[in-house]
Design a protein around this motif. Structure first.
Motif: not given
Length: 282
Positions: A177-190
């Motif tokens: 996913x491209x790193x911790x920030x990117x993966x957490x932001x994607x998880x929060x969005x979905x």
């Protein structure tokens, strides 16, 4: 210790499949050949080792699926501690039916009691702490529900049952996913408001990034040495639930629990438990 059983309806397909595997295409040819019709017996399911039992409900189902006329009396329930020589169950009725259900009943009860017994050993090492012992998805294919129930019978707790239960972000998810920030932001969005989010880290700098970004309910502290775990728990305290995993062997559980971690998860509970020695005696 008593535990609410699962509905028989859920367990019957597993037991039925095991009986069909054992009975083959023509049934128990040995029993038909050597046991005269009408022969009745009372058999006893006995413990030959000390431990915690699981699978008593399944053993009863196995005997009743073979012959609904068998009289099954369960003397020890799932979650009970037993000593060598204890009788766990008596089965009375047609000898042929008892013999035909014996192996499936023992296979389930021995395997699941082994898991419950090992779990109880892990739980004992956490005494005096608030740490809970939990299992993983490292279960026998097709038998997850009963193996996880055996963990509960041993005093442990269950992690997610399947990939659909919760969002658990592992190292490969982070990389893809491209790193911790990117993966957490994607998880929060979905993620639904009902869906918990857990993320795995193996370094303190990753953990600090997780705490800064937010969005995770649980952090999985993977393969950390005890000193690093202690530091990680101190960083997380009051901010996020902590779970220690990786190399969680029985000799290490007490020192890990002493760090104050909320959960210890171990695949060994299900993938490395030794079968508890049980026997059916006529």
């Amino acid at each position: 210790m008593s535990h609410a059983p699962l509905p028989d309806l859920i367990l019957e397909p597993l037991v039925r499949a095991a009986l069909m595997e054992d009975l083959g295409t023509y049934g128990d040819v040995t029993t038909r050949a050597v046991i005269p019709a009408g022969t009745t017996y009372q058999a006893r399911l006995n413990a030959r080792q000390a431990g915690v039992v699981s699978g008593m409900q399944i053993a009863r189902i196995a005997f009743h699926l073979v012959d609904a006329g068998l009289k099954v009396n369960t003397l020890k329930t799932d979650g009970d501690a037993v000593a060598p020589g204890d009788t766990l169950m008596t089965i009375e009725g047609a000898a042929a039916s008892i013999l035909s259900g014996e192996r499936v009943a023992l296979n389930f009860a021995g395997r699941l009691s082994g898991i419950a017994t090992l779990t109880a050993s892990f739980v004992a090492e956490t005494k005096g702490t608030a740490t809970r012992v939990t299992c993983t998805r490292k279960t026998t294919p097709g038998l997850r529900i009963v193996e996880k129930q055996a963990v509960v019978h041993g005093g442990g707790f269950n992690h997610r049952y399947s990939l659909s239960d919760a969002i658990l972000i592992k190292d490969n998810h982070i990389a893809a996913a491209g790193g911790v920030r990117a993966v957490l932001e994607a998880a929060k969005a979905s993620a639904s408001h009902m869906m918990k989010v857990e993320i795995e880290v193996d370094r303190l700098d990753q953990l600090e990034e997780v705490l800064a970004v937010g969005g995770a309910d649980v952090v999985l502290l993977d393969n950390m040495d005890t000193d690093t775990l202690r530091q990680a728990v101190a960083l997380c305290r009051g901010r996020i639930v902590t779970e220690a995993s990786g190399n969680m062997t029985l000799p290490r559980i007490a020192e890990v629990a002493a760090t104050g971690v909320d959960y210890i998860s171990s695949g060994a509970l299900t993938h490395s438990a030794q079968t508890l020695d049980l026997g059916l005696d006529f």
